[in-house]
Structure formats: structure tokens, C-alpha cells
Design a protein around this motif. Structure first.
Motif, PDB file in Angstrom:
ATOM      1  N   ALA A  54      34.793  21.499  33.851  1.00  0.00           N
ATOM      2  CA  ALA A  54      34.343  22.084  35.122  1.00  0.00           C
ATOM      3  C   ALA A  54      33.745  23.483  34.942  1.00  0.00           C
ATOM      4  O   ALA A  54      32.712  23.807  35.525  1.00  0.00           O
ATOM      5  CB  ALA A  54      35.506  22.120  36.115  1.00  0.00           C
ATOM      6  N   ARG A  55      34.403  24.308  34.121  1.00  0.00           N
ATOM      7  CA  ARG A  55      33.876  25.661  33.926  1.00  0.00           C
ATOM      8  C   ARG A  55      32.467  25.625  33.328  1.00  0.00           C
ATOM      9  O   ARG A  55      31.550  26.323  33.780  1.00  0.00           O
ATOM     10  CB  ARG A  55      34.800  26.459  32.998  1.00  0.00           C
ATOM     11  N   GLU A  56      32.274  24.794  32.314  1.00  0.00           N
ATOM     12  CA  GLU A  56      30.979  24.730  31.647  1.00  0.00           C
ATOM     13  C   GLU A  56      29.927  24.053  32.522  1.00  0.00           C
ATOM     14  O   GLU A  56      28.755  24.413  32.487  1.00  0.00           O
ATOM     15  CB  GLU A  56      31.109  24.023  30.290  1.00  0.00           C
ATOM     16  N   LEU A  57      30.366  23.073  33.325  1.00  0.00           N
ATOM     17  CA  LEU A  57      29.423  22.414  34.232  1.00  0.00           C
ATOM     18  C   LEU A  57      28.837  23.441  35.209  1.00  0.00           C
ATOM     19  O   LEU A  57      27.651  23.414  35.529  1.00  0.00           O
ATOM     20  CB  LEU A  57      30.132  21.287  34.997  1.00  0.00           C
ATOM     21  N   ASP A  58      29.667  24.367  35.669  1.00  0.00           N
ATOM     22  CA  ASP A  58      29.185  25.395  36.591  1.00  0.00           C
ATOM     23  C   ASP A  58      28.181  26.336  35.921  1.00  0.00           C
ATOM     24  O   ASP A  58      27.202  26.753  36.545  1.00  0.00           O
ATOM     25  CB  ASP A  58      30.362  26.194  37.164  1.00  0.00           C
ATOM     26  N   VAL A  59      28.443  26.650  34.654  1.00  0.00           N
ATOM     27  CA  VAL A  59      27.492  27.489  33.902  1.00  0.00           C
ATOM     28  C   VAL A  59      26.120  26.821  33.909  1.00  0.00           C
ATOM     29  O   VAL A  59      25.085  27.458  34.120  1.00  0.00           O
ATOM     30  CB  VAL A  59      27.984  27.700  32.447  1.00  0.00           C
ATOM     31  N   ILE A  60      26.130  25.495  33.710  1.00  0.00           N
ATOM     32  CA  ILE A  60      24.876  24.739  33.638  1.00  0.00           C
ATOM     33  C   ILE A  60      24.256  24.573  35.022  1.00  0.00           C
ATOM     34  O   ILE A  60      23.071  24.853  35.228  1.00  0.00           O
ATOM     35  CB  ILE A  60      25.133  23.354  32.996  1.00  0.00           C
ATOM     36  N   GLN A  94      25.418  38.480  40.511  1.00  0.00           N
ATOM     37  CA  GLN A  94      24.792  39.810  40.547  1.00  0.00           C
ATOM     38  C   GLN A  94      25.095  40.574  41.832  1.00  0.00           C
ATOM     39  O   GLN A  94      25.182  41.799  41.813  1.00  0.00           O
ATOM     40  CB  GLN A  94      23.274  39.695  40.367  1.00  0.00           C
ATOM     41  N   VAL A  95      25.174  39.853  42.970  1.00  0.00           N
ATOM     42  CA  VAL A  95      25.513  40.549  44.216  1.00  0.00           C
ATOM     43  C   VAL A  95      26.998  40.347  44.546  1.00  0.00           C
ATOM     44  O   VAL A  95      27.415  40.488  45.682  1.00  0.00           O
ATOM     45  CB  VAL A  95      24.620  40.128  45.402  1.00  0.00           C
ATOM     46  N   ARG A  96      27.739  40.018  43.512  1.00  0.00           N
ATOM     47  CA  ARG A  96      29.191  39.934  43.600  1.00  0.00           C
ATOM     48  C   ARG A  96      29.660  39.017  44.737  1.00  0.00           C
ATOM     49  O   ARG A  96      30.391  39.439  45.616  1.00  0.00           O
ATOM     50  CB  ARG A  96      29.814  41.316  43.744  1.00  0.00           C
ATOM     51  N   VAL A  97      29.131  37.792  44.691  1.00  0.00           N
ATOM     52  CA  VAL A  97      29.688  36.755  45.554  1.00  0.00           C
ATOM     53  C   VAL A  97      30.987  36.335  44.874  1.00  0.00           C
ATOM     54  O   VAL A  97      30.992  35.527  43.953  1.00  0.00           O
ATOM     55  CB  VAL A  97      28.719  35.558  45.702  1.00  0.00           C
ATOM     56  N   LEU A  98      32.062  36.975  45.302  1.00  0.00           N
ATOM     57  CA  LEU A  98      33.368  36.753  44.667  1.00  0.00           C
ATOM     58  C   LEU A  98      33.980  35.467  45.205  1.00  0.00           C
ATOM     59  O   LEU A  98      34.097  35.274  46.419  1.00  0.00           O
ATOM     60  CB  LEU A  98      34.302  37.931  44.957  1.00  0.00           C
ATOM     61  N   THR A  99      34.366  34.579  44.295  1.00  0.00           N
ATOM     62  CA  THR A  99      34.976  33.308  44.706  1.00  0.00           C
ATOM     63  C   THR A  99      36.330  33.162  44.027  1.00  0.00           C
ATOM     64  O   THR A  99      36.671  33.934  43.133  1.00  0.00           O
ATOM     65  CB  THR A  99      34.104  32.105  44.284  1.00  0.00           C
ATOM     66  N   ASP A 100      37.071  32.129  44.433  1.00  0.00           N
ATOM     67  CA  ASP A 100      38.256  31.773  43.661  1.00  0.00           C
ATOM     68  C   ASP A 100      37.786  31.067  42.386  1.00  0.00           C
ATOM     69  O   ASP A 100      36.587  30.975  42.123  1.00  0.00           O
ATOM     70  CB  ASP A 100      39.218  30.921  44.498  1.00  0.00           C
ATOM     71  N   SER A 101      38.730  30.574  41.582  1.00  0.00           N
ATOM     72  CA  SER A 101      38.361  30.014  40.270  1.00  0.00           C
ATOM     73  C   SER A 101      38.356  28.493  40.259  1.00  0.00           C
ATOM     74  O   SER A 101      38.477  27.881  39.200  1.00  0.00           O
ATOM     75  CB  SER A 101      39.320  30.538  39.202  1.00  0.00           C
ATOM     76  N   LEU A 103      35.322  34.420  48.601  1.00  0.00           N
ATOM     77  CA  LEU A 103      36.359  35.321  49.085  1.00  0.00           C
ATOM     78  C   LEU A 103      35.749  36.582  49.693  1.00  0.00           C
ATOM     79  O   LEU A 103      36.261  37.118  50.676  1.00  0.00           O
ATOM     80  CB  LEU A 103      37.290  35.723  47.932  1.00  0.00           C
ATOM     81  N   GLN A 104      34.646  37.043  49.132  1.00  0.00           N
ATOM     82  CA  GLN A 104      34.103  38.335  49.519  1.00  0.00           C
ATOM     83  C   GLN A 104      32.690  38.480  48.969  1.00  0.00           C
ATOM     84  O   GLN A 104      32.356  37.895  47.939  1.00  0.00           O
ATOM     85  CB  GLN A 104      34.994  39.420  48.908  1.00  0.00           C
ATOM     86  N   GLN A 145      26.411  29.558  44.435  1.00  0.00           N
ATOM     87  CA  GLN A 145      27.079  30.093  43.251  1.00  0.00           C
ATOM     88  C   GLN A 145      27.712  31.452  43.476  1.00  0.00           C
ATOM     89  O   GLN A 145      27.360  32.177  44.392  1.00  0.00           O
ATOM     90  CB  GLN A 145      26.065  30.223  42.120  1.00  0.00           C
ATOM     91  N   GLY A 146      28.649  31.799  42.626  1.00  0.00           N
ATOM     92  CA  GLY A 146      29.282  33.097  42.643  1.00  0.00           C
ATOM     93  C   GLY A 146      29.969  33.322  41.312  1.00  0.00           C
ATOM     94  O   GLY A 146      29.626  32.682  40.317  1.00  0.00           O
ATOM     95  N   ALA A 147      30.923  34.245  41.306  1.00  0.00           N
ATOM     96  CA  ALA A 147      31.710  34.485  40.105  1.00  0.00           C
ATOM     97  C   ALA A 147      33.136  34.800  40.538  1.00  0.00           C
ATOM     98  O   ALA A 147      33.346  35.382  41.598  1.00  0.00           O
ATOM     99  CB  ALA A 147      31.130  35.639  39.295  1.00  0.00           C
ATOM    100  N   ASP A 148      34.097  34.390  39.704  1.00  0.00           N
ATOM    101  CA  ASP A 148      35.485  34.705  40.040  1.00  0.00           C
ATOM    102  C   ASP A 148      35.824  36.119  39.575  1.00  0.00           C
ATOM    103  O   ASP A 148      34.972  36.829  39.045  1.00  0.00           O
ATOM    104  CB  ASP A 148      36.446  33.647  39.478  1.00  0.00           C
ATOM    105  N   GLU A 149      37.057  36.535  39.762  1.00  0.00           N
ATOM    106  CA  GLU A 149      37.388  37.933  39.481  1.00  0.00           C
ATOM    107  C   GLU A 149      37.269  38.285  37.998  1.00  0.00           C
ATOM    108  O   GLU A 149      37.161  39.453  37.645  1.00  0.00           O
ATOM    109  CB  GLU A 149      38.796  38.279  40.002  1.00  0.00           C
ATOM    110  N   ASN A 150      37.256  37.256  37.130  1.00  0.00           N
ATOM    111  CA  ASN A 150      37.048  37.520  35.712  1.00  0.00           C
ATOM    112  C   ASN A 150      35.592  37.398  35.289  1.00  0.00           C
ATOM    113  O   ASN A 150      35.279  37.402  34.104  1.00  0.00           O
ATOM    114  CB  ASN A 150      37.909  36.569  34.870  1.00  0.00           C
TER     115      ASN A 150
END
Lengths: 407, 407
Positions: free
Chosen positions: B63-69, B99-106, B114-115, B137-142
Motif C-alpha cells: 500500500a505504501r509503495e502503491l501510493d508513491v506510484i 508540498q502544501v502540507r495536506v496532512l493525512t493519517d497513515s 487531518l489538516q 494526495q497528501g503526506a502523513d506526519e512522517n
């Protein structure tokens, strides 16, 4: 146990099957007990596809946005390769350039790496992961996506190896090492076991496509042990690029014959022969972000002089446009250009201690009736610009002249 | 001057020419003096292409790598669209979700926002830019890349509109608004000028593909003014999704007939009729990250009961596998499933004050000989599960029964 950075070019990851083969190789290195960081390029053809798409929208694409688009090529590959490595039973995690903070300057499409934060990669390695990092890309200090220009993945790999103090940086490509010249032109070309950074730098800058020039500079500067290997065979040690000449071996005078088809020549005729004229001509060229290769200024007569330089063939029209726009300001009589030229060079650290290499080279070309248009020399290289139709002939003749076809 | 967030779906940006058309529309809104933030999806077909590529490497992709793709699909579109907007003479800048910090859960492939950090976008708008932000798309806290799941670009747009306190969030799609039902099944279907959030939520969750359900929840929660419009015509005001029922208008009892072909039914037969059995069945399903839709438990007899639920058809086999693996533990007699079913629903806030809607619906279906397999109701909706072969017939009959084909 060593820390190895492996870079795989676009052909090596050009299809799902090839990606699986790369994963098998990575898994073998991991099984030997090594920590492995892998830096893949985009799948072959993908970067060109993305650039063509951008040009359909904007014929001269905005550089910032082009980088946003082009960076996706490598992003797809890292995800695919990480999954393929998992399929081989290893833990793997992928990162884009921005994710591991490959900090670059803001020169979009040609950015330079300033710094890499190795903390996250080290942590993942410590947890037993193979870490897959996208080549060719980074982010500037404002988080804008940047790319490093063609061949930038080599530079990414070497920069990562330097940041991680890796034991070796392995560049996997579709050839099994560095040759005395291109075997497609000279079938007798021999693979070199070692080559110095200086020689490799000249070979790369002259069009030997094995390694990107900036990666070699980087490797030399940070003393990264660099090795070129084939991703299509499991045999051979490739070519090791060394810091020092091998004192124990009989050093050949010339290590290889390099060439570059991708050149174009521009000449500014009849400019006033006064101080500052070179800057007045090349300043606007540099401002337009065009890289200049050779520069020749002939001795003036009648108070004027002719000024020639070469650029990448793809930037020929742009350079011509820049010169036309400054022509009257610099007082030039005429601007002429020729994009049917090529550059052929003899490279070797041995020429430092062997005078007469240049005359040997010029005589060999003269005997074949090849006219030399421009000459440029460095301590370990002699380059000539000739009509591109003579390229193959010149390379073969020089390869034989310097005895490179002998075992 | 207003701040408008516009979302364009995959079909609307499906080719360079369509991207240029979107850019023209954006430029018109900008020329009217509005600030515009644009959220495009991936070009149609692109996300499927990327997922297929991933599956060639790993049949059940990590799942993590699928999202990267998968995240690269939108990243290509934002660059192309920003350039197309520049071609229309506007300043434009694109950003990925991270880049615009679309913060999501993991929760990779199904992450929740989330924010959002609106600072950078506000600054770019203040400098006169159209800002193009990648949907989905977004990115989690890590800093790991995440995607929001299918249709997630709608949610991105609404979340951005909420974060920026935008005056309106416009969802451009290939239909010109929300209809009483799918016009491909009932040609007499009418476009609704307004619909309440609650109704839209039911319509969306029931398979009306105009808007993604989470985006409607989000819009309702944060009071975002949401409008559905066509990106292929310049006419019409689309359908406005309102917080309040329009008290001034004669409220129809039923606003629309929704349906969903994409369902499958699972039944656990003969489980002991004791407390906690529902949790024992649905706990493992939830752990496998399978969304459950309808849940029915019949009154037990002989100390056992039958327990049915529906899932997305794509997760039918996975759900079946989970049930088989827990079957003996929960003491069930048999697991049966049916993936040839569909759900048809009548939706309308008017039914709150009008009893008898359910019986009217069941009679109409009975008169056509359509057997009802499952029933589920809410305050503003009645859903039935029927054999999928009756889908079109049921929709037409109910559309007529509730007078939706009247002007």
C-alpha cells in the motif's frame, strides 16, 4: 559488511521484467550481508514521454512546472522497484528526492545538489530495509521540486554515496565497463579495468555516455569509490574509477578515444578586438543558461577578431538567437553557425609525460584528409572539432594510432 | 471578488486539448477578478495504468509503495495545467499535496485529511497566481506520500475550500448537475437546482457518481458552499448543495432515485444467537480494511440466527476469505455470498414529514414482480437490495412512482 549504493539506468529498469531482474541482483547483495541503497532512473522513454506531453501544452515549457512533471518518472520507478525487492523477500522502502531532503539550488531542470539529509536512510538501513531513492530529483530550500538534468541520476547516486560515506557506488548500465572507445564504432575496443577520475571526467564530458560528468566530479571531490558495471550480465568487475594512477602498471599514453556528436559551433565574425569582448559575447549566453564547451578566439587583424564556441546541439538555435540579439551592441559583422560538427578527443594521463601526442594525432587525421576546424587541449586531453561525417573514420584511425586495439 | 476552489475530474483533464479548455475557463474566472485555486484529478485512465503497472510487479501491491506510484498521476496534471494557465496569460504555480502540507493519517490508499497548511497558497494568491494543487494526495506526519482513495480529489477540493474559507467550491464533472436519477436509465430524469447535503450524502453513498461521499460529509461539516457543474458546457448554474432545505419551495417528497451496481452480499448462516456475534463477524472484516455498507440481522430461531451484510463488489472475494477463516471460530453453519445484486434507493428530506413512502415503494416494486432481498432505511432514504437484472426496471418504476418525471 559494506554499505553499497547502486544506480540503475533507464534501460536497466525499462520494463516490469527488467525491474524484477534488478530486484534479484539487489537481493543477492543484501543476502551477502551488505546494506544497499538503490537509485533508479525513470523507465526508459518515460522522461521523453513526459516532456513531449508538456510541450503539447507549452512549446517552451515553464522550467518549474516541467520539473514537477518530469520528477514523476523516477517516482513511479522507485515504487515499482521497492515492491519488486519485497517480492524477493527483502524489506524495502522508497523515497522521492524531496522526501530524503536532497537539497538543491533553484535552477529548475538543471539543479545542483547542495546537501543530503542521511538520517532517515540510515535509520531505515538499520532496520534492515533496502532503501530505494529516486534519482534525478530534489527540492530547493522552499520545497519546490527540482530535477538535475539529463543523466542526473548518476549524480544523485554519487551524492548519496558521499553523504552516507558508502564503501562503493556502483553504476549499473547497459555496458559492462568503460571502453577505450565505443565498440559500435571500433569492434576492437577494449574494456578498461581502471581509469582515473580525471580521465573519466574528460571521457564523460566528451560524450562517453557511461557516466554523467557531474557525478564524476562529485565522486572525485568526495573520494567516492565508483564502479561501472553491466546490469545485464553477472560477470566481470566492470571498470573501477580510481583517484590515483596505477604506478605499478605500464601506463599507456592514451586511455581512450572519446567523441561527441551532440555539438554545434557558433562564430561571431569581425568583432572589435578590444578587452571585454569575450565577456560581452558569453555573458548573454550564460544568462540564457546555455552551457558553453570549447571557446576559441583567433588572433585579430584589422582591429577585429573572430570568436568561436561550441554548445550542445539542442541549444544551437537558442544560442544563435541570443547572439543575433546582441550582434549590433557588440559591433559584430556577422554571426555564423554550424550544427553538423562533432568533437573527437584523445584522453590519457600518460600524455603528461609524453610530448608529441598532439602532433601524432594531427598527422593521423591529415593522412585521412580530415580537416580540423577547432583545437582545444588540456593536460590530459586533446580535442578536435571536425565535420560530423568524418566521426567514425577519425575515431577508428585514432584508436589504431595510439595502439588501443592491442590486448 | 471571491475566492473560488475549482475541482476538475479525470475526464475534464483527459487530454492536452481538454486541459487547455480547463485553463481557458480558469482564466475567465480570474479575469472576473476572483482568486482561483484549481484541484485537478489525474488524466482519465492514468491511475488505472499506474495500478496495472504495480500489479505486474506485485499482484497485491504494497500500500505504501502503491501510493508513491499512484500519486504521480495528479502530479503530471498539475504541471500541465499550470502551464496551460500560463499560456492563457495568467500567473500560475502548482503544488503536490505534500508540498502544501495536506496532512493525512497513515492509512495508505485510503488516507483521511487531518489538516491543510493554507499559508503558502494564500501568499501565492496574494501575488496574483492561480494556484494548482494536486487532488487525491497528501503526506502523513512522517512525510510518507498517501492517497485518499478513489474520488479523493473531490475531498481534496472541499478540504482546501474549508481551509481557505473559500466562497464556493465548484466541482466540474462530465454532467451538468445532480439529476433525479441517471438519465441514461431514465431519459425523463430532471436536473435539480438544489439538493441538501444530507440528500447528496445519501445519493453519493448510494452510487450517484457525481461526488465522492467523503467530500460531501466534509463540505457539510465545514459549511463549504458546494456546486456541481459541467466542464463541457458554459451554460447553467449546475446544482447547488445547500445546508438548509429551501423552505420557500414546495418540497417534493423524494428528490431522487439512486442506485449502486457495485455491491455484493455476504450471509453467515446459522450462527449462535448470542451477544457479541455481530462484532465477532464484522471485527475481522474491519481489520481487513473492508468497508461494510448495509447490515441485516434476522430474528433468530432454534438458538441460531443469520447475519447478512453488503460490501463493495471488488472486495467480495476478500470478504468471503475472511469469513471462511473465522467460520469455525464463530460457530457458523455456512457462509454464502452473492455478487449479482444491486441496491436501489429513494432519497428525500421530504419523507421525514410524509409517512407511507416505504409502502408506496414496496408496492411499486411488487407490482413489477421484483423480489426484495434486503431493506435498510434512514430518516431520508429507503434502500432495497434486489437482483441486479432488475436494476433499470426498478429505477424507472420508482422514478415514475414518485413523480420525478414531472417538470
Amino acid at each position: 559488511m559494506a554499505l553499497i549504493v547502486q544506480k540503475y539506468g533507464g534501460t536497466s529498469v525499462g520494463s516490469p521484467d527488467r525491474i524484477k531482474n534488478v530486484a534479484k541482483r539487489v537481493a543477492r547483495w543484501k543476502a551477502m550481508g551488505h546494506d544497499v541503497v538503490v537509485v533508479p532512473s525513470a523507465m526508459s522513454g518515460e522522461t521523453n514521454r513526459l516532456i513531449a506531453l508538456a510541450k503539447e501544452i507549452m512549446p517552451s515549457p515553464d522550467a518549474r512546472e516541467l520539473d514537477v512533471i518530469a520528477a514523476t518518472g523516477e517516482q513511479v520507478t522507485i515504487g515499482l522497484l521497492a515492491m519488486a525487492i519485497m517480492q524477493e523477500g527483502c524489506k524495502a522502502k522508497s523515497y522521492t528526492g524531496p522526501q530524503v531532503r536532497v537539497l538543491t539550488d533553484s535552477t529548475f531542470t538543471k539543479a545542483r545538489i547542495l546537501q543530503i539529509d542521511d538520517e532517515r536512510i540510515r535509520q531505515d538501513l538499520a532496520e534492515g530495509n533496502v532503501v530505494v531513492v529516486a534519482g534525478f530529483q530534489g527540492a530547493d530550500e522552499n520545497g519546490n521540486i527540482t530535477t538535475l538534468g539529463r543523466g542526473g541520476s548518476d549524480t544523485s547516486a554519487v551524492a548519496l554515496a558521499a553523504a552516507l560515506k558508502a564503501d562503493e557506488c556502483q553504476i549499473y548500465t547497459d555496458v559492462d565497463g568503460v571502453y577505450t572507445t565505443d565498440p559500435r564504432i571500433v569492434p576492437e575496443a577494449k574494456k578498461l579495468d581502471t581509469i582515473t577520475f580525471e580521465e573519466m571526467l574528460e571521457m564523460a564530458s566528451l560524450g562517453s555516455k557511461v557516466l554523467q560528468i557531474r557525478s564524476v566530479e562529485f565522486a572525485g571531490k568526495y573520494k567516492v569509490k565508483l564502479r561501472v558495471l553491466s546490469s545485464f550480465t553477472d560477470e566481470g568487475e566492470g571498470t573501477l574509477i580510481t583517484v590515483e594512477e596505477d604506478k605499478n602498471m605500464e601506463q599507456p599514453i592514451i586511455s581512450g578515444i572519446a567523441f561527441n556528436r551532440d555539438e554545434a559551433k557558433l562564430t561571431v565574425l569581425g568583432v572589435p578586438d578590444r578587452p571585454g569582448i569575450a565577456y560581452q559575447i558569453l555573458g548573454p549566453i550564460a544568462d540564457a543558461n546555455i552551457d558553453v564547451d570549447m571557446i576559441i578566439q583567433n588572433v585579430g587583424h584589422d582591429g577585429t577578431t573572430d570568436f568561436s564556441f561550441t554548445v550542445n546541439r539542442g541549444e544551437f538555435n537558442k544560442a544563435l538567437g541570443v547572439l543575433e540579439s546582441v550582434k549590433s551592441h557588440i559591433g559584430a559583422r556577422e554571426i555564423v553557425g554550424d550544427n553538423k560538427i562533432c568533437k573527437v578527443s584523445a584522453v590519457g594521463v600518460g600524455m603528461r609525460s609524453h610530448p608529441g601526442v598532439a602532433s601524432q594525432m594531427f598527422r593521423a587525421l591529415a593522412e585521412e584528409g580530415i580537416n580540423i576546424q577547432m583545437i582545444s587541449t588540456s593536460e590530459i586531453k586533446i580535442s578536435v572539432v571536425i565535420d560530423e561525417k568524418y566521426l567514425e573514420l577519425a575515431v577508428r584511425v585514432l584508436h589504431k594510432t595510439f595502439g588501443l586495439d592491442q590486448a
